[in-house]
Design a protein around this motif. Structure first.
Motif, mmCIF file in Angstrom:
data_model
loop_
_atom_site.group_PDB
_atom_site.id
_atom_site.type_symbol
_atom_site.label_atom_id
_atom_site.label_comp_id
_atom_site.label_asym_id
_atom_site.label_seq_id
_atom_site.Cartn_x
_atom_site.Cartn_y
_atom_site.Cartn_z
ATOM 1 N N PHE A 89 42.099 39.867 57.885
ATOM 2 C CA PHE A 89 41.878 38.515 58.413
ATOM 3 C C PHE A 89 40.420 38.076 58.316
ATOM 4 N N ARG A 90 39.537 38.915 57.817
ATOM 5 C CA ARG A 90 38.139 38.507 57.644
ATOM 6 C C ARG A 90 38.056 37.396 56.606
ATOM 7 N N GLN A 91 37.015 36.599 56.679
ATOM 8 C CA GLN A 91 36.868 35.432 55.808
ATOM 9 C C GLN A 91 36.921 35.782 54.319
ATOM 10 N N PRO A 92 36.247 36.835 53.839
ATOM 11 C CA PRO A 92 36.354 37.137 52.404
ATOM 12 C C PRO A 92 37.789 37.461 51.971
ATOM 13 N N SER A 93 38.554 38.116 52.847
ATOM 14 C CA SER A 93 39.947 38.431 52.515
ATOM 15 C C SER A 93 40.796 37.164 52.449
ATOM 16 N N ARG A 94 40.588 36.268 53.402
ATOM 17 C CA ARG A 94 41.337 35.001 53.394
ATOM 18 C C ARG A 94 40.987 34.177 52.165
ATOM 19 N N ALA A 95 39.691 34.101 51.844
ATOM 20 C CA ALA A 95 39.259 33.335 50.671
ATOM 21 C C ALA A 95 39.861 33.918 49.395
ATOM 22 N N TRP A 96 39.898 35.242 49.311
ATOM 23 C CA TRP A 96 40.488 35.902 48.147
ATOM 24 C C TRP A 96 41.971 35.568 48.029
ATOM 25 N N ALA A 97 42.685 35.623 49.151
ATOM 26 C CA ALA A 97 44.122 35.350 49.128
ATOM 27 C C ALA A 97 44.414 33.901 48.765
ATOM 28 N N LEU A 98 43.549 32.991 49.185
ATOM 29 C CA LEU A 98 43.741 31.570 48.879
ATOM 30 C C LEU A 98 43.285 31.201 47.474
ATOM 31 N N GLY A 99 42.513 32.066 46.848
ATOM 32 C CA GLY A 99 41.935 31.700 45.561
ATOM 33 C C GLY A 99 40.829 30.682 45.745
ATOM 34 N N GLN A 100 40.136 30.776 46.855
ATOM 35 C CA GLN A 100 39.091 29.816 47.214
ATOM 36 C C GLN A 100 37.890 29.952 46.288
ATOM 37 N N ARG A 101 37.405 28.805 45.823
ATOM 38 C CA ARG A 101 36.205 28.784 44.996
ATOM 39 C C ARG A 101 34.985 28.808 45.896
ATOM 40 N N PRO A 102 33.834 29.246 45.373
ATOM 41 C CA PRO A 102 32.635 29.333 46.223
ATOM 42 C C PRO A 102 32.197 27.999 46.817
ATOM 43 N N ASP A 103 32.497 26.900 46.150
ATOM 44 C CA ASP A 103 32.006 25.600 46.604
ATOM 45 C C ASP A 103 33.035 24.799 47.406
ATOM 46 N N GLU A 104 34.120 25.417 47.867
ATOM 47 C CA GLU A 104 35.125 24.671 48.610
ATOM 48 C C GLU A 104 35.494 25.364 49.912
ATOM 49 N N THR A 105 36.069 24.579 50.825
ATOM 50 C CA THR A 105 36.506 25.118 52.111
ATOM 51 C C THR A 105 37.911 25.688 51.971
ATOM 52 N N ALA A 136 42.348 44.043 39.911
ATOM 53 C CA ALA A 136 41.904 42.663 40.027
ATOM 54 C C ALA A 136 40.687 42.598 40.950
ATOM 55 N N PRO A 137 39.844 41.591 40.756
ATOM 56 C CA PRO A 137 38.690 41.475 41.659
ATOM 57 C C PRO A 137 39.153 41.146 43.078
ATOM 58 N N ALA A 138 38.646 41.897 44.015
ATOM 59 C CA ALA A 138 38.989 41.673 45.423
ATOM 60 C C ALA A 138 37.784 42.079 46.260
ATOM 61 N N PRO A 139 37.630 41.466 47.429
ATOM 62 C CA PRO A 139 36.507 41.844 48.287
ATOM 63 C C PRO A 139 36.639 43.268 48.823
ATOM 64 N N ARG A 140 35.526 43.802 49.253
ATOM 65 C CA ARG A 140 35.491 45.160 49.791
ATOM 66 C C ARG A 140 36.443 45.316 50.974
ATOM 67 N N GLU A 141 36.572 44.264 51.809
ATOM 68 C CA GLU A 141 37.456 44.327 52.976
ATOM 69 C C GLU A 141 38.897 44.622 52.575
ATOM 70 N N THR A 193 50.359 40.345 52.682
ATOM 71 C CA THR A 193 51.332 40.125 53.756
ATOM 72 C C THR A 193 52.020 41.426 54.178
ATOM 73 N N PRO A 194 52.516 42.250 53.252
ATOM 74 C CA PRO A 194 53.064 43.534 53.708
ATOM 75 C C PRO A 194 52.020 44.386 54.417
ATOM 76 N N GLY A 195 50.754 44.295 53.995
ATOM 77 C CA GLY A 195 49.687 45.030 54.671
ATOM 78 C C GLY A 195 49.504 44.561 56.106
ATOM 79 N N LEU A 196 49.610 43.256 56.333
ATOM 80 C CA LEU A 196 49.523 42.728 57.695
ATOM 81 C C LEU A 196 50.691 43.219 58.540
#
Length: 158
Positions: A120-136, A8-13, A79-82
């Protein structure tokens, strides 16, 4: 199904955190094997040693499964990784402080901290939340975050 379809697509972090999470898993696996090998030189009953070695091997396989999940971009593995990162920091602290072994303790702490920072970096959090580029993050959470993504998958939405 090819391996490319399973990833699945995931950030480098997240992928780097998966690689870092594999280190404690490999360490546990080696430790379990060493416990088993060293059992021939002790007076401890064989059943106890086998149970201890089996515990370490099973725990190692669980950690390596989590590492593989992160490396493949699976959100369930965050979560298990954390938890693995927190336990790794604790083990490193114990090695460094009470055990008086800063040589192996400090690198273990650094691996645990690296796992935590990467997840806990922002790209990882955004990925986990399913955050879209245009939303907080707050908007993604209100939209349902992971639960919203799961519900869309069940309905067949994209």
């Amino acid at each position: 199904m090819s391996i490319k379809d399973k990833i699945a697509p995931a950030p480098r972090e997240v992928r780097l955190a998966g690689l870092a999470t594999a280190l404690p898993g490999l360490g546990l696996l080696v430790f379990g094997v060493l416990v088993l090998v060293a059992s021939g030189t002790s007076d401890v009953p064989r059943n106890n040693v086998l149970a201890e070695a089996a515990f370490y091997v099973v725990f190692a396989l669980a950690v390596l499964g989590c590492a593989a999940g992160l490396a493949m971009g699976q959100t369930w593995a965050r979560t298990p990784g954390l938890v693995v990162g927190l336990i790794t920091v604790g083990v490193g602290w114990y090695l460094t402080g009470p055990s008086g072994l800063p040589g192996p303790g400090v690198p273990v702490i650094l691996v645990g901290v690296a796992i935590l920072v990467l997840l806990f970096r922002q790209p990882s959090r955004a990925w986990a939340l399913g955050q879209r580029p245009d939303e907080t993050e707050e908007e993604a959470a209100e939209r349902g975050g992971l639960e919203g993504r799961a519900a869309r998958r069940e309905r067949g939405d994209s």
